[in-house]
Design a protein around this motif. Structure first.
Motif, PDB file in Angstrom:
ATOM      1  N   VAL A  61       5.677  -1.224   5.453  1.00 29.84           N
ATOM      2  CA  VAL A  61       6.797  -2.012   5.977  1.00 29.84           C
ATOM      3  C   VAL A  61       6.983  -1.730   7.468  1.00 29.84           C
ATOM      4  CG1 VAL A  61       9.279  -2.421   5.827  1.00 29.84           C
ATOM      5  CG2 VAL A  61       7.940  -2.149   3.738  1.00 29.84           C
ATOM      6  N   ARG A  62       6.789  -0.489   7.862  1.00 37.59           N
ATOM      7  CA  ARG A  62       6.919  -0.148   9.275  1.00 37.59           C
ATOM      8  C   ARG A  62       5.909  -0.921  10.117  1.00 37.59           C
ATOM      9  NH1 ARG A  62       5.482   5.600  11.882  1.00 37.59           N
ATOM     10  NH2 ARG A  62       3.435   4.659  11.572  1.00 37.59           N
ATOM     11  N   ALA A  63       4.694  -1.101   9.600  1.00 40.43           N
ATOM     12  CA  ALA A  63       3.682  -1.884  10.321  1.00 40.43           C
ATOM     13  C   ALA A  63       4.156  -3.319  10.519  1.00 40.43           C
ATOM     14  CB  ALA A  63       2.356  -1.852   9.566  1.00 40.43           C
ATOM     15  N   ALA A  64       4.787  -3.874   9.491  1.00 36.75           N
ATOM     16  CA  ALA A  64       5.305  -5.244   9.586  1.00 36.75           C
ATOM     17  C   ALA A  64       6.388  -5.335  10.648  1.00 36.75           C
ATOM     18  CB  ALA A  64       5.841  -5.695   8.234  1.00 36.75           C
ATOM     19  N   VAL A  65       7.302  -4.381  10.643  1.00 33.58           N
ATOM     20  CA  VAL A  65       8.405  -4.377  11.606  1.00 33.58           C
ATOM     21  C   VAL A  65       7.878  -4.178  13.022  1.00 33.58           C
ATOM     22  CG1 VAL A  65      10.494  -3.143  12.338  1.00 33.58           C
ATOM     23  CG2 VAL A  65      10.082  -3.584   9.909  1.00 33.58           C
ATOM     24  N   ALA A  84       6.888 -18.427   9.897  1.00 31.20           N
ATOM     25  CA  ALA A  84       6.064 -17.839  10.957  1.00 31.20           C
ATOM     26  C   ALA A  84       6.370 -16.363  11.130  1.00 31.20           C
ATOM     27  CB  ALA A  84       6.288 -18.582  12.272  1.00 31.20           C
ATOM     28  N   VAL A  85       7.652 -16.024  11.068  1.00 31.61           N
ATOM     29  CA  VAL A  85       8.047 -14.617  11.213  1.00 31.61           C
ATOM     30  C   VAL A  85       7.496 -13.783  10.060  1.00 31.61           C
ATOM     31  CG1 VAL A  85      10.017 -13.040  11.190  1.00 31.61           C
ATOM     32  CG2 VAL A  85      10.100 -15.116  12.569  1.00 31.61           C
ATOM     33  N   LEU A  86       7.687 -14.254   8.840  1.00 29.08           N
ATOM     34  CA  LEU A  86       7.220 -13.479   7.689  1.00 29.08           C
ATOM     35  C   LEU A  86       5.697 -13.448   7.627  1.00 29.08           C
ATOM     36  CD1 LEU A  86       9.737 -14.447   4.860  1.00 29.08           C
ATOM     37  CD2 LEU A  86       9.795 -12.535   6.479  1.00 29.08           C
ATOM     38  N   SER A  87       5.039 -14.523   8.066  1.00 25.16           N
ATOM     39  CA  SER A  87       3.589 -14.527   8.076  1.00 25.16           C
ATOM     40  C   SER A  87       3.045 -13.501   9.056  1.00 25.16           C
ATOM     41  CB  SER A  87       3.071 -15.922   8.447  1.00 25.16           C
ATOM     42  OG  SER A  87       1.659 -15.935   8.506  1.00 25.16           O
ATOM     43  N   LYS A  88       3.628 -13.437  10.251  1.00 21.90           N
ATOM     44  CA  LYS A  88       3.183 -12.450  11.242  1.00 21.90           C
ATOM     45  C   LYS A  88       3.395 -11.040  10.722  1.00 21.90           C
ATOM     46  CE  LYS A  88       3.599 -11.103  16.072  1.00 21.90           C
ATOM     47  NZ  LYS A  88       2.157 -11.304  16.302  1.00 21.90           N
ATOM     48  N   ALA A  89       4.562 -10.803  10.133  1.00 20.27           N
ATOM     49  CA  ALA A  89       4.852  -9.484   9.566  1.00 20.27           C
ATOM     50  C   ALA A  89       3.902  -9.174   8.413  1.00 20.27           C
ATOM     51  CB  ALA A  89       6.307  -9.430   9.098  1.00 20.27           C
ATOM     52  N   GLY A  90       3.633 -10.173   7.574  1.00 19.31           N
ATOM     53  CA  GLY A  90       2.762  -9.968   6.425  1.00 19.31           C
ATOM     54  C   GLY A  90       1.336  -9.669   6.825  1.00 19.31           C
ATOM     55  N   GLN A  91       0.835 -10.360   7.850  1.00 22.76           N
ATOM     56  CA  GLN A  91      -0.528 -10.113   8.303  1.00 22.76           C
ATOM     57  C   GLN A  91      -0.670  -8.690   8.829  1.00 22.76           C
ATOM     58  OE1 GLN A  91      -3.147 -12.239   7.947  1.00 22.76           O
ATOM     59  NE2 GLN A  91      -1.726 -13.562   6.861  1.00 22.76           N
ATOM     60  N   ALA A  92       0.325  -8.228   9.581  1.00 25.32           N
ATOM     61  CA  ALA A  92       0.286  -6.853  10.087  1.00 25.32           C
ATOM     62  C   ALA A  92       0.363  -5.854   8.949  1.00 25.32           C
ATOM     63  CB  ALA A  92       1.441  -6.627  11.069  1.00 25.32           C
ATOM     64  N   ALA A  93       1.213  -6.152   7.967  1.00 23.30           N
ATOM     65  CA  ALA A  93       1.322  -5.265   6.809  1.00 23.30           C
ATOM     66  C   ALA A  93       0.003  -5.212   6.046  1.00 23.30           C
ATOM     67  CB  ALA A  93       2.449  -5.735   5.891  1.00 23.30           C
ATOM     68  N   ARG A  98      -1.041   0.595   3.010  1.00 22.75           N
ATOM     69  CA  ARG A  98      -1.386   1.917   2.515  1.00 22.75           C
ATOM     70  C   ARG A  98      -1.165   1.957   1.001  1.00 22.75           C
ATOM     71  NH1 ARG A  98      -1.035   5.379   7.171  1.00 22.75           N
ATOM     72  NH2 ARG A  98      -1.534   7.148   5.834  1.00 22.75           N
ATOM     73  N   GLY A  99      -2.174   2.351   0.276  1.00 28.26           N
ATOM     74  CA  GLY A  99      -2.048   2.552  -1.160  1.00 28.26           C
ATOM     75  C   GLY A  99      -1.835   1.275  -1.954  1.00 28.26           C
ATOM     76  N   ASN A 100      -1.735   1.459  -3.277  1.00 32.79           N
ATOM     77  CA  ASN A 100      -1.478   0.320  -4.168  1.00 32.79           C
ATOM     78  C   ASN A 100      -0.176  -0.384  -3.806  1.00 32.79           C
ATOM     79  OD1 ASN A 100      -3.227   2.301  -5.616  1.00 32.79           O
ATOM     80  ND2 ASN A 100      -3.130   0.780  -7.256  1.00 32.79           N
ATOM     81  N   SER A 101       0.880   0.398  -3.668  1.00 31.37           N
ATOM     82  CA  SER A 101       2.207  -0.178  -3.450  1.00 31.37           C
ATOM     83  C   SER A 101       2.296  -0.899  -2.120  1.00 31.37           C
ATOM     84  CB  SER A 101       3.277   0.916  -3.532  1.00 31.37           C
ATOM     85  OG  SER A 101       2.992   1.967  -2.617  1.00 31.37           O
ATOM     86  N   GLY A 102       1.744  -0.298  -1.054  1.00 31.24           N
ATOM     87  CA  GLY A 102       1.779  -0.951   0.241  1.00 31.24           C
ATOM     88  C   GLY A 102       0.961  -2.225   0.260  1.00 31.24           C
ATOM     89  N   THR A 103      -0.188  -2.198  -0.401  1.00 34.66           N
ATOM     90  CA  THR A 103      -1.031  -3.390  -0.447  1.00 34.66           C
ATOM     91  C   THR A 103      -0.331  -4.519  -1.194  1.00 34.66           C
ATOM     92  OG1 THR A 103      -3.014  -2.004  -0.406  1.00 34.66           O
ATOM     93  CG2 THR A 103      -3.294  -4.291  -1.103  1.00 34.66           C
ATOM     94  N   LEU A 104       0.296  -4.200  -2.312  1.00 31.31           N
ATOM     95  CA  LEU A 104       0.997  -5.238  -3.073  1.00 31.31           C
ATOM     96  C   LEU A 104       2.214  -5.766  -2.317  1.00 31.31           C
ATOM     97  CD1 LEU A 104       0.744  -3.888  -6.725  1.00 31.31           C
ATOM     98  CD2 LEU A 104      -0.421  -5.866  -5.726  1.00 31.31           C
ATOM     99  N   PHE A 105       2.896  -4.898  -1.563  1.00 32.67           N
ATOM    100  CA  PHE A 105       3.999  -5.389  -0.731  1.00 32.67           C
ATOM    101  C   PHE A 105       3.468  -6.373   0.307  1.00 32.67           C
ATOM    102  CE2 PHE A 105       6.147  -5.265   3.346  1.00 32.67           C
ATOM    103  CZ  PHE A 105       7.395  -5.746   2.987  1.00 32.67           C
ATOM    104  N   ALA A 106       2.339  -6.046   0.926  1.00 31.92           N
ATOM    105  CA  ALA A 106       1.757  -6.937   1.931  1.00 31.92           C
ATOM    106  C   ALA A 106       1.362  -8.270   1.307  1.00 31.92           C
ATOM    107  CB  ALA A 106       0.546  -6.271   2.579  1.00 31.92           C
ATOM    108  N   VAL A 107       0.795  -8.236   0.102  1.00 33.41           N
ATOM    109  CA  VAL A 107       0.452  -9.465  -0.614  1.00 33.41           C
ATOM    110  C   VAL A 107       1.716 -10.285  -0.857  1.00 33.41           C
ATOM    111  CG1 VAL A 107      -0.406 -10.398  -2.796  1.00 33.41           C
ATOM    112  CG2 VAL A 107      -1.612  -8.502  -1.695  1.00 33.41           C
ATOM    113  N   PHE A 108       2.757  -9.617  -1.303  1.00 34.65           N
ATOM    114  CA  PHE A 108       4.052 -10.264  -1.553  1.00 34.65           C
ATOM    115  C   PHE A 108       4.570 -10.963  -0.300  1.00 34.65           C
ATOM    116  CE2 PHE A 108       8.516  -9.087  -0.543  1.00 34.65           C
ATOM    117  CZ  PHE A 108       9.191 -10.037  -1.305  1.00 34.65           C
ATOM    118  N   LEU A 109       4.532 -10.277   0.824  1.00 38.26           N
ATOM    119  CA  LEU A 109       5.091 -10.822   2.057  1.00 38.26           C
ATOM    120  C   LEU A 109       4.263 -12.011   2.558  1.00 38.26           C
ATOM    121  CD1 LEU A 109       7.516 -10.162   3.805  1.00 38.26           C
ATOM    122  CD2 LEU A 109       6.043  -8.732   5.228  1.00 38.26           C
ATOM    123  N   CYS A 110       2.943 -11.877   2.538  1.00 36.23           N
ATOM    124  CA  CYS A 110       2.077 -12.980   2.991  1.00 36.23           C
ATOM    125  C   CYS A 110       2.246 -14.213   2.112  1.00 36.23           C
ATOM    126  CB  CYS A 110       0.622 -12.532   2.988  1.00 36.23           C
ATOM    127  SG  CYS A 110       0.180 -11.374   4.307  1.00 36.23           S
TER     128      CYS A 110
END
Length: 370
Positions: A61-65, A84-93, A98-110
């Motif tokens: 999440v910090r990477a997204a922010v 556009a905002v969430l897409s940019k944050a999601g791509q960075a995430a 990091r890890g299973n949970s971080g990867t799934l959060f990034a998938v969720f955001l994108c």
């Protein structure tokens, strides 16, 4: 019910669901996940009892922010485009997940960003569509999805949003959005409680799923940022294993000798399918999710979809990293290959503790470039 649905008394002027609110949401989630990292790590037992779910979620999440902080143009020049905002944050995430949970959060955001593209405001119908897209994408990203995890919490939240949208007959008002966000968080909370009975490992350890709790916190941050209301900390009081005095459940468990391998790589759909199949044979916790759209490096307008190159974020747990890395490199040129031990000692000094007014602290996680 923990939540009291909005009624006519609610001040509608408090509700803000534009691109700036999405930035506030992610910033709030960063702080909250930082503050809760220790407890999330303490109950992390599935798929591996490695005590890093909280840390991984926080860092992702910090990477997204950070991506939004470094490039405010995403809000100021995109016409306040929520997607556009969430897409940019999601791509960075996704790039720094990091890890299973971080990867799934990034998938969720994108995935959630896709139906919001070009929209200047999040309403109840769009929330339902975005959450449904996100939960479908998250389930499909895993080779072997398991109920009783973050996936179940996402699914319950999406179904709640769809139910409210149907009951409100597609109402796009602030009132309907408030009702939907209330229902989403309540459904996520109930799904977290159920995780303990859905997974044998959680039931035996008498805890709820760490990733599920993390997603609950993220969704409550969304509700808080949009409605201008306080976070609902009372939700956490009845979660087994979540009290500060509760021990880390994996303190006396044998160490896992395996490693986690992550990278980003450009592959055709065929090679992506081959990589997923072979990683499934080699290890477990395989997650592959597309990062962005197709890349036509040769600028060939006649290139077929099966020949086009797509960027993928790859995650797998394996006993030995060498065969996995060799396989990945045989199919393409990966970037940011990282290998991490699955079981590492955890100390309070390593974990992030945040106050919104204090500087950010990076807890880190030992990783090795390969």
């Amino acid at each position: 019910m923990l939540l009291t649905p909005l009624d006519g008394i609610t001040l509608q002027t408090k509700i803000a669901a534009n691109a700036h609110a999405m930035k506030r949401w992610l910033g709030k989630a960063e702080v909250v996940l930082g503050n809760h990292s220790d407890r999330l790590n303490a109950i992390n037992i599935f798929p591996v009892a490695d005590g890093d779910t909280g840390t991984n979620l926080y860092l992702t999440v910090r990477a997204a922010v950070s991506a939004l902080d470094e490039s405010p143009v995403a809000v100021t020049e995109s016409g306040n485009d929520v997607g556009a905002v969430l897409s940019k944050a999601g791509q960075a995430a996704m790039e720094q997940a990091r890890g299973n949970s971080g990867t799934l959060f990034a998938v969720f955001l994108c995935a959630a960003a896709e139906p919001l593209a070009g929209k200047t405001r999040l309403g109840a119908p769009l929330l339902a569509t975005a959450l449904n897209r996100a939960q479908i994408r998250a389930w499909s990203a895993l080779s072997e999805p398991v109920a009783g995890t973050m996936l179940s919490v996402l699914e319950a939240a999406a179904h709640a949003a769809q139910r409210v949208d149907a009951e409100q007959d597609g109402d796009d008002s602030n009132h309907a959005l408030g009702l939907s966000l209330d229902a989403v968080v309540e459904a996520a909370y109930q799904a977290v409680l159920r995780t303990e009975d859905e997974l044998a490992q959680l039931q035996e350890a008498h805890v709820v799923d760490a990733g599920g709790v993390g997603m609950l916190l993220v969704l409550d941050c969304l509700r808080s940022a949009v409605l201008g209301e306080e976070l609902q900390d009372e939700m956490l009081d009845n979660l087994h294993g979540y009290k500060l005095q509760d021990p880390h459940i994996h303190e006396h468990m044998p160490a896992d000798d395996g490693v986690e391998v992550m990278c980003t790589i450009s592959l055709s759909p065929l090679n992506a399918a081959i990589l997923r199949q072979r990683l499934d044979e080699m290890g477990d916790s395989v997650i592959m999710s597309q990062v962005g759209g197709a890349r036509n490096d040769d600028d060939d307008d006649d290139e077929s979809p099966m020949e086009a190159s797509y960027r993928w974020r790859v995650h797998v747990h394996v006993p030995d990293p060498a065969p996995a890395v060799e396989l990945i490199r045989s199919l393409g040129e990966p970037s940011d290959i990282a290998v991490s031990q699955l079981a590492l000692p955890r100390h309070d000094s390593d974990l992030p503790r945040h106050d919104p007014d204090l500087p950010r602290h990076d807890p880190g996680q030992p990783q090795h470039d390969y």
